[in-house]
Design an enzyme around this catalytic site. Structure first.
Site, PDB file in Angstrom:
ATOM      1  CG  ASN A  77      -0.501  -0.828   6.647  1.00  0.00           C
ATOM      2  OD1 ASN A  77      -1.561  -0.366   7.372  1.00  0.00           O
ATOM      3  ND2 ASN A  77      -0.377  -1.635   5.765  1.00  0.00           N
ATOM      4  CB  CYS A 141      -8.576  -4.012   8.909  1.00  0.00           C
ATOM      5  SG  CYS A 141      -7.125  -2.947   9.100  1.00  0.00           S
ATOM      6  CE  LYS A 177      -7.295  -6.831   0.495  1.00  0.00           C
ATOM      7  NZ  LYS A 177      -6.794  -5.395   0.474  1.00  0.00           N
ATOM      8  CB  ILE A 203      -4.110 -12.596   1.081  1.00  0.00           C
ATOM      9  CG1 ILE A 203      -2.518 -11.873   0.667  1.00  0.00           C
ATOM     10  CG2 ILE A 203      -4.089 -13.963   0.734  1.00  0.00           C
ATOM     11  CD1 ILE A 203      -1.507 -12.713   1.516  1.00  0.00           C
ATOM     12  CB  THR A 205      -1.338  -7.034   5.324  1.00  0.00           C
ATOM     13  OG1 THR A 205      -2.377  -6.459   6.434  1.00  0.00           O
ATOM     14  CG2 THR A 205      -1.372  -5.779   4.494  1.00  0.00           C
ATOM     15  N   GLY A 259      -0.726  -9.319  -3.404  1.00  0.00           N
ATOM     16  CA  GLY A 259       0.422  -9.593  -2.493  1.00  0.00           C
ATOM     17  C   GLY A 259       1.738  -9.610  -3.064  1.00  0.00           C
ATOM     18  N   GLY A 260       2.332  -8.695  -3.104  1.00  0.00           N
ATOM     19  CA  GLY A 260       3.656  -8.432  -3.564  1.00  0.00           C
ATOM     20  C   GLY A 260       3.898  -8.290  -5.017  1.00  0.00           C
ATOM     21  N   GLY A 281      -0.565  -3.447  -4.838  1.00  0.00           N
ATOM     22  CA  GLY A 281      -0.625  -2.426  -3.538  1.00  0.00           C
ATOM     23  C   GLY A 281       0.591  -1.594  -3.000  1.00  0.00           C
TER      24      GLY A 281
END
Lengths: 325, 353
Positions: A77, A141, A177, A203, A205, A259-260, A281
């Site tokens: 994204n 970000c 973060k 984490i 992305t 994370g996943g 997420g």
């Protein structure tokens, strides 16, 4: 292990440096809007904590379309931190958000900025609301021009963390973060701890690129995007383990792992690696009830493992070379 | 909704009305496949039943709305052994046996959005129908479903087409995978006592996801009862193909222009255009509508992850003077709106094409 434990007898309550949660399940910033979007699909009161999308001082309209693309086992994204801005957030969104706090999740507001002043202004303003339990700093970000600077430079990171901490209401917790897009994440983790963060979350992305091979152009408008979803889980578990063993454990700073996470097995890996909180997420986009399903599975798993208190499994990983491996 | 790309693309229609409060029945449901019919090359008509007992049954729907379907086997989260965390099962003396579905096949992660092409209720529950084209991993998985298979879906989502009270002639313009919502709309028009004409376009005849009726599509663009989905309501259709392999050779707008020009002024004042399909097609239809002074509702589509108003992916620029995100050279103010919750149906004149 000998005596049988019922899943419902397993305690999932965790304490993140004084931020007490009924259970470790949290939402990952940016995947759950301002909360009310999901209220038709899941009882938000069942979550341990709710984390908003990133709020910036100024209104941000976000990037052009296309903003996302699915890749194998993940999604990329580049939304561009679209949000209503600090003033509108405090006036319109925050009251609704904190109204669910009673008998419900702790409230965490994620903030993003372009300068230390931005972060200090946002954190200072938002933390004045006594129902905000914690502020999470998005210093990483990857989809805005200068967002990565704070997240990748330990000196800058320590400075912004210290100034934000000083500007916040004392009993409001600070979460930093971390970005995975660094050479040595223990350096940035250490800087955040030195700056005075109460909690680490990890984490954000991974910066990634997907190419339309016919057009030979990126598949999202921003060019690069942040990769999330099951594809990044083993990478995130590794970084969580490293930061826990090399920085966080000794400093007494708890980690929110993400994370996943899609199934309880994923969550269990993060716990064993050293995470105390767990954020879901990308999987929320598929099913907003994912945290509830993960919790159910975790209780059964912990019962089978003979564990009645979730805290007893946190950081129990034995690596080759460890005593008792 | 159309499904245009590998990631979920939402199809949308434009709703005239700004009130789209019909979102309160949005739920995740378990569905069972009733049928999955290969209509034409690459296109499948999938019918799924949601049981009445599933969270109070499937909420009320209207044309223009869509569902998000999980294009992978539904998760058995509570089956503690089904996903043991082991990606390999290693047996001595053999190659590792790949256990997890992600390791053995390509699986879509995100749901895919599809406009409803129909919906009906019976004593066994609610049947929901979509028409989808195989364009990637998720739609390939969907195309292989057979009766009795389980699917996981979220809906109903989005706003709806509206039938203005002062009008009664619907011109339904559907290109490619923009056709399915028109089938559902035709049903609503028949119930409302409207007259309607279907405009159906594709590159070539075997990509037209329709069921042919008795009349043969006319090469001069004259509307006849050639498409079953419209003819069953006694509505005629104009069929166009880019290569002329069936019906009128040309673009869907060529057929639309001919028809509109055949209308009296009085008839034009009764008409509303409804469109769904590729962006360029809808833009062309919107321009025609403006030229003839006919209101037009467009069901837009955009890549989306969640469909629930959260991910901020399915943005579309819509004219808006209230807290605009930007201003065009023409002076028009616009704001990013979400196809999934603000749409998918928008007034064509509000869309910044």
């Amino acid at each position: 292990m000998s005596q049988t434990i019922a899943p419902n007898d397993v305690s999932l309550a965790v304490d993140l440096a004084g931020l007490k949660l009924d259970n470790p399940m949290m939402t990952a910033s940016g995947t759950c809007g301002y909360a009310y979007e999901y209220q038709d699909f899941v009882d938000l009161h069942t979550f341990g904590a709710f984390v908003t999308k990133s709020i910036s001082v100024e209104v941000r309209k976000g990037n052009e379309a296309y903003r996302i693309v699915e890749t194998r086992g993940g999604m990329m994204n580049a939304i561009g931190l679209a949000n209503v801005g600090l003033d509108a957030f405090v006036k319109d969104k925050l009251p609704q958000l904190v109204s669910m706090r009673e008998n419900g999740p702790r409230i965490v507001v994620n903030i993003a900025g372009h300068s230390i002043t931005d972060y200090v202004t946002a954190a200072g303003t938002i933390s004045q609301n006594i129902s905000v339990d914690a502020i999470e700093l998005n210093v990483s970000c990857p989809n805005v021009g200068d967002g990565l600077v704070f997240g990748t430079d330990p000196t800058m990171l320590k400075k912004v963390v210290a100034e934000v901490r000083a500007a916040m209401r004392d009993d409001c917790k600070l979460i930093v973060k971390l970005s995975p897009n660094v050479g040595d994440i223990t350096k940035t983790a250490g800087a955040a701890v030195d700056g005075g963060t109460d909690i680490l979350s990890m984490i954000n992305t991974y910066t990634a690129l997907a190419i339309d091979v016919n057009k030979r152009r990126p598949r999202i408008a921003n060019g690069t995007g942040g990769l999330s979803g099951p594809a990044v889980r083993p990478l995130a578990v590794y970084l969580t383990s490293r930061v826990y063993r090399e920085v966080a454990k000794a400093a007494g700073v708890p980690i929110i792992g993400m994370g996943g996470i899609q199934y309880w097995q994923d969550a269990a890996e993060f716990l064993i690696a050293g995470a105390t909180g767990l954020a879901v997420g990308t999987a929320l986009f598929v099913d907003p009830a994912t945290p509830v399903n993960v919790m159910t599975g975790l209780k059964e798993y912990l019962a089978k493992q003979g564990v009645t208190d979730i805290n007893d499994i946190i950081g129990t990983l034995k690596m080759p070379g460890d005593q008792g491996f | 909704m159309n499904h245009v790309s590998e990631a979920g693309i939402l199809l949308v229609m434009s709703a005239v009305s700004t009130s789209n409060e019909s979102v309160s029945c949005r739920q995740r449901h378990d569905g069972v496949v009733v049928s999955n019919r290969n209509i034409c090359r690459e296109h499948f008509e999938l019918t799924v039943r949601v049981l009445p007992g599933d969270k109070g049954g499937f909420g009320p729907t209207a044309p223009g709305q869509f569902i998000q379907i999980g294009c992978r086997p539904p998760a058995k989260v509570l089956d503690i052994d089904a996903l043991s965390g082991d990606e390999f099962e290693i047996t001595e003396g053999s190659w590792p046996n790949l256990k997890q579905p992600e390791m053995t096949q390509r699986l879509a992660l995100l749901r895919r959005p599809f406009s409803l092409s129909g919906r009906w209720d019976d004593e066994q529950g609610t049947c929901i129908q979509i028409v989808q084209r195989v364009v990637g991993t998720g739609t390939q998985w969907l195309s292989e479903l057979v009766e009795g298979d389980k699917v996981d879906l979220i809906g109903p989502l989005g706003n709806t087409f509206t039938l203005p009270a002062d009008r009664k002639l619907g011109l339904m313009v559907g290109g490619g995978v923009g056709l399915p919502p028109m089938f559902y709309l035709a049903n609503a028009m028949a119930k409302a006592g409207w007259d309607a004409v279907g405009f159906v376009g594709a590159m070539t005849s075997d990509l037209l996801a329709v069921t042919w009726a008795d009349d043969k599509p006319q090469a001069d663009g004259k509307p006849v009862k050639s498409v079953h989905e419209f003819a069953k309501h006694a509505f005629p259709a104009v069929v166009t193909t880019d290569d002329g392999s069936i019906g009128l050779q040309g673009r869907i707008t060529d057929g639309l222009v001919r028809y509109i020009e055949s209308l009296s002024d009085e008839q034009k004042q009764q008409a509303v255009i409804y469109t769904c399909g590729p962006h360029v097609m809808m833009h062309a239809v919107a321009k025609l509508a403006e030229q003839f002074g006919i209101p037009c509702q467009a069901c837009l589509e955009q890549t989306m992850a969640c469909g629930m108003g959260t991910c901020q992916s399915c943005i579309v620029k819509i004219e808006d003077n209230n807290n605009p995100h930007g201003t065009l050279e023409s002076g028009r103010n616009w704001r990013y709106k979400l196809t999934c919750t603000d749409g998918p149906v928008f007034n064509s004149t509000d869309v910044i094409w």
